[in-house]
Design a protein around this motif. Sequence first.
Motif, PDB file in Angstrom:
ATOM      1  N   LEU A 152      35.394 -56.426   2.370  1.00  0.00           N
ATOM      2  CA  LEU A 152      34.422 -55.826   3.285  1.00  0.00           C
ATOM      3  C   LEU A 152      33.057 -56.474   3.074  1.00  0.00           C
ATOM      4  O   LEU A 152      32.577 -56.573   1.940  1.00  0.00           O
ATOM      5  CB  LEU A 152      34.320 -54.316   3.010  1.00  0.00           C
ATOM      6  N   THR A 153      32.440 -56.915   4.154  1.00  0.00           N
ATOM      7  CA  THR A 153      31.087 -57.460   4.072  1.00  0.00           C
ATOM      8  C   THR A 153      30.209 -56.811   5.138  1.00  0.00           C
ATOM      9  O   THR A 153      30.693 -56.417   6.207  1.00  0.00           O
ATOM     10  CB  THR A 153      31.067 -58.984   4.279  1.00  0.00           C
ATOM     11  N   PHE A 154      28.933 -56.715   4.858  1.00  0.00           N
ATOM     12  CA  PHE A 154      27.985 -56.199   5.847  1.00  0.00           C
ATOM     13  C   PHE A 154      26.564 -56.522   5.400  1.00  0.00           C
ATOM     14  O   PHE A 154      26.315 -56.898   4.247  1.00  0.00           O
ATOM     15  CB  PHE A 154      28.143 -54.686   6.033  1.00  0.00           C
ATOM     16  N   GLN A 155      25.650 -56.372   6.330  1.00  0.00           N
ATOM     17  CA  GLN A 155      24.225 -56.469   6.048  1.00  0.00           C
ATOM     18  C   GLN A 155      23.618 -55.082   6.213  1.00  0.00           C
ATOM     19  O   GLN A 155      24.074 -54.284   7.045  1.00  0.00           O
ATOM     20  CB  GLN A 155      23.546 -57.465   6.982  1.00  0.00           C
ATOM     21  N   TYR A 156      22.612 -54.796   5.419  1.00  0.00           N
ATOM     22  CA  TYR A 156      21.984 -53.470   5.527  1.00  0.00           C
ATOM     23  C   TYR A 156      20.495 -53.578   5.243  1.00  0.00           C
ATOM     24  O   TYR A 156      20.012 -54.567   4.667  1.00  0.00           O
ATOM     25  CB  TYR A 156      22.643 -52.486   4.562  1.00  0.00           C
ATOM     26  N   SER A 157      19.781 -52.544   5.634  1.00  0.00           N
ATOM     27  CA  SER A 157      18.363 -52.421   5.294  1.00  0.00           C
ATOM     28  C   SER A 157      18.043 -50.946   5.114  1.00  0.00           C
ATOM     29  O   SER A 157      18.689 -50.081   5.717  1.00  0.00           O
ATOM     30  CB  SER A 157      17.471 -53.030   6.380  1.00  0.00           C
ATOM     31  N   ALA A 158      17.051 -50.663   4.285  1.00  0.00           N
ATOM     32  CA  ALA A 158      16.688 -49.268   4.023  1.00  0.00           C
ATOM     33  C   ALA A 158      15.242 -49.183   3.563  1.00  0.00           C
ATOM     34  O   ALA A 158      14.695 -50.127   2.974  1.00  0.00           O
ATOM     35  CB  ALA A 158      17.601 -48.681   2.952  1.00  0.00           C
ATOM     36  N   LYS A 159      14.629 -48.040   3.853  1.00  0.00           N
ATOM     37  CA  LYS A 159      13.320 -47.688   3.318  1.00  0.00           C
ATOM     38  C   LYS A 159      13.513 -46.375   2.565  1.00  0.00           C
ATOM     39  O   LYS A 159      13.332 -45.292   3.115  1.00  0.00           O
ATOM     40  CB  LYS A 159      12.281 -47.535   4.427  1.00  0.00           C
ATOM     41  N   PRO A 160      13.922 -46.469   1.307  1.00  0.00           N
ATOM     42  CA  PRO A 160      14.360 -45.276   0.572  1.00  0.00           C
ATOM     43  C   PRO A 160      13.265 -44.231   0.391  1.00  0.00           C
ATOM     44  O   PRO A 160      12.106 -44.559   0.096  1.00  0.00           O
ATOM     45  CB  PRO A 160      14.791 -45.848  -0.781  1.00  0.00           C
ATOM     46  N   LYS A 161      13.665 -42.974   0.562  1.00  0.00           N
ATOM     47  CA  LYS A 161      12.754 -41.866   0.308  1.00  0.00           C
ATOM     48  C   LYS A 161      12.726 -41.513  -1.181  1.00  0.00           C
ATOM     49  O   LYS A 161      11.811 -40.849  -1.648  1.00  0.00           O
ATOM     50  CB  LYS A 161      13.177 -40.639   1.122  1.00  0.00           C
TER      51      LYS A 161
END
Length: 690
Positions: free
Chosen positions: A96-105
Motif C-alpha cells: 500500500l502506498t499513498f501521499q498525505y498531509s496534515a496540520k496536527p492539532k
Amino acid sequence: MKYTLLFFTAFTFAQQTQFVDFKTVSGQLSVNAVEKTISGTVDYQFEILKPIDTIRIDAKNMAFSNVQIDNRETVFITTDKELKIVGNFQKGENHLTFQYSAKPKQALYFVNMDNSEVQIWTQGQGRYTSNWFPSFDDVNEKVVFSLGVTYDSTYQVISNGILESKKINTNQTHWQYKMEKPMSSYLLMLAIGKYDKKELRAKSRIPLEYYLENKDADRFEPTYRYSKRIFDFLEKEIGVKYPWEIYREIPVRDFLYAGMENTTSTLFATRYVVDSIGFEDRNYTNVDAHELAHHWFGDLITAESSTHHWLQEGFATYFAALAEREIYGDDFFYSKLYDTAQQIKFASRTDSIPVLNAKASSLTFYEKGAWALFVLHESIGDKAFKKAIKSYLKKYAYQTVNTQNFFDEIKKVSDFDLDKFQKTWLESIVFDTATANTLLSKNKSIQVRLEVDKLKKTALAEKVDFLSKTLDSDIYSSVKEAIVNQLENEKYESKKALLLQALKTNDLQIRQAVAASLTKIPEDFRAEYENLLDDKSYQTQEVALYWLWRNFPEHRTRYLDKSKNWVGFNDYNLRTLWLSLGLSTPNYAKDSEVLISELIAFSSAKYEATTRQNALEKLIAFKIINDAVLTNLVSATTHHMWQFSKFGRDTIRLLLKNTDLRASFERILTNLNPDEQFQLKRLLAEEIKK
C-alpha cells in the motif's frame, strides 16, 4: 446491500489484527515549521490473514492522494479519524502506498522561543501518533518503522532506529532512519532541534547517544551523570540484552511529561538539564532509569490493553528504583518505598480503583505496581524473580502481554500464592501495611523512621531526647527530614535547639527542610537562617531569600544585593524571584522600568511554560499588571501544555472580576492573534453570563 452493511457493522467490533498484519512501513516526510504541517509519501507492506473488504489506518484530520494497492489505484474513504481502503482483499502479501498531509492539532509540536530557532518534537503516548503519521492506535499492531525526514541543514533530525544515511542537498538535509524490529505506533517519534551530541558505548557495545542544546553543552556531566551506569546496570539486572540497535536521550522544550520511552530515542523535559548545583534538587536519574527500563517493559513487550498498564509503568518504576539503589544505596531505596507507601495509603481514602483496572490513577499504576513487584521479588527470592523476568521477556519479545502471561512465568519458578497476591496487590484498593512494614523493616533507617512517625502525636517534651539523639546519629537523612517536618507546628522556643541541630548536619536536604518549615523567623534565629542563602541548592536559596525578605524588611537591601546575580535552574527561578522582590522593595531599584521589562520578558513566549508561569504569578501577586502582562497571560491560554493553559484561563477569570482589568482585556483584544482572541472572547462571555 444488507449483507454488506451487516459485515461492516460486525467488523467494527473485531480486532483488525485478526484479518490484517501490517509488517513494515517507510515514510518519506517533509516538515514545514512555518505552516506547522507535515506531509509525505508512505509505503506499507501488509499481509491479509482472512478475507476482508475494508482496511483501516488511523489518521486524524489528514488529506490523502495517490492511494494505491500493488501500484494500482484503489477506492478509499477518509474521515476525520481514519483512512479506509475498500476492496475485495484475499489472503496474501500486499503493498500500500499513498501521499498525505496534515496540520496536527496535537502530538506534533512546534516550539518557537525567539522567532528564529524552532524545536519540533512528537508525543504519541496513548493514541496520538495518528495525528501526525497514518498508523495504528491499537498497540497490538506492531510494525517495523523507517522514517526519512527532510529539513533545514542547520538542525539535527532524530527518529527511531539507526541513522541509515544522511544526504545534504544545499540548505536541506535528508535523514533516513531505520528500525530492525517491530513496535507499537505510539512509540514512533521525531525530534528536530539544534543539538550537540556525545557518543559512548555500553559494556555490551550498544551505541549510546546523549544530546543537549548547543547553549547547554557545559551541563553535559551533571545532566547525564549516571546515564551510562544506569544502562549497564539495567542490562545486567534484567538479564536480557538491550533489545534495540541504539539508545539516545534528547531533551526538548515544553515537553508534556517528565520523559517518554520512544523506542531507541527517549525524549525528556529540559527541566532536567542541570548544572552541578541544580543536580542536588532536580536531577534526571530516576526519569532516565524509568524511561530506559520501558525499553524492555513497554517497548519490547507491550501491555495488550490499559487494564494491564501496570506491566509497563509498575515495572519501569520498580526497575528504576533498583537502578537508584545501585547508585544511592539501600537507605535511599527503602526510604523511597516508605514514602510511596504513605502516598498510596493516603490516596486510598478516596481512590477506589485498583491496579488491574484501565481507569487506575498514575499513582496506582506506577507506585502501587512497583510495590507489588517489590513484594513479589522479596517473596520468591532474587534468583527465581530474575529467572522469571528473563523467561517472560524472551518468550513474549516484540509481542503484547497481559498479567496472566507474566504470572505463568512466575509459576514455573515458584509455588508462591499468586491468587492471593493478585487479590491483595492488584485487585484491592487497600494497601497491605503489615506486609509492607515487615519488608521495609529489614532496613535500619526505616526501623528508626517508624519510631519517629509513631511519635507524631506525642508531646515534644516527652520525645525531645530521642529526636535529638537521632539528629546527632549517622542515620539516613530522610529520617532527620521527617523529624524537622514533625516540628513544624511546635512552638519556636521548644524546637529551637533541634532546628539548630538539624542545620548543623550540613546535609542539603535537611537544611532545606528547615528553610521550608520556618516561615516566621525569630530575630535570634536570623543569623543561622541567613546561612541558608549560601547553600549549594537553588531550591533552598529560593525559599530562604523569600522568607528572609518577608520577615526582615530592614535587611531587604542586603539580601537583594547578595542575590542580584543569581539565576537558578534553567527556568530562572531565582532571577524571577529577585526581580519581583526588587520591584516590591521601596527605593531599591534605581530604574524600576528596567526590572519590570525584564520580568515581563520572562512571562513571554520567548521562554518555556514553567518560566512564563513563574513570572506571571509574581507579576500578578505583586500587582505589576499592564497590557503586556495581560497579553502574555492570554497567550498562555493557547499553549499546548494543559497545566499552563489552565493557569492562564483560571487567572484571567479571577482578574475579570475587577472592572478596570476587564476593560484592559477588552482593549487588547484586537491586538491578539486569532487563537488568543477566541480564548479571551470565550472567557469574557463566561463572565457576562454570570
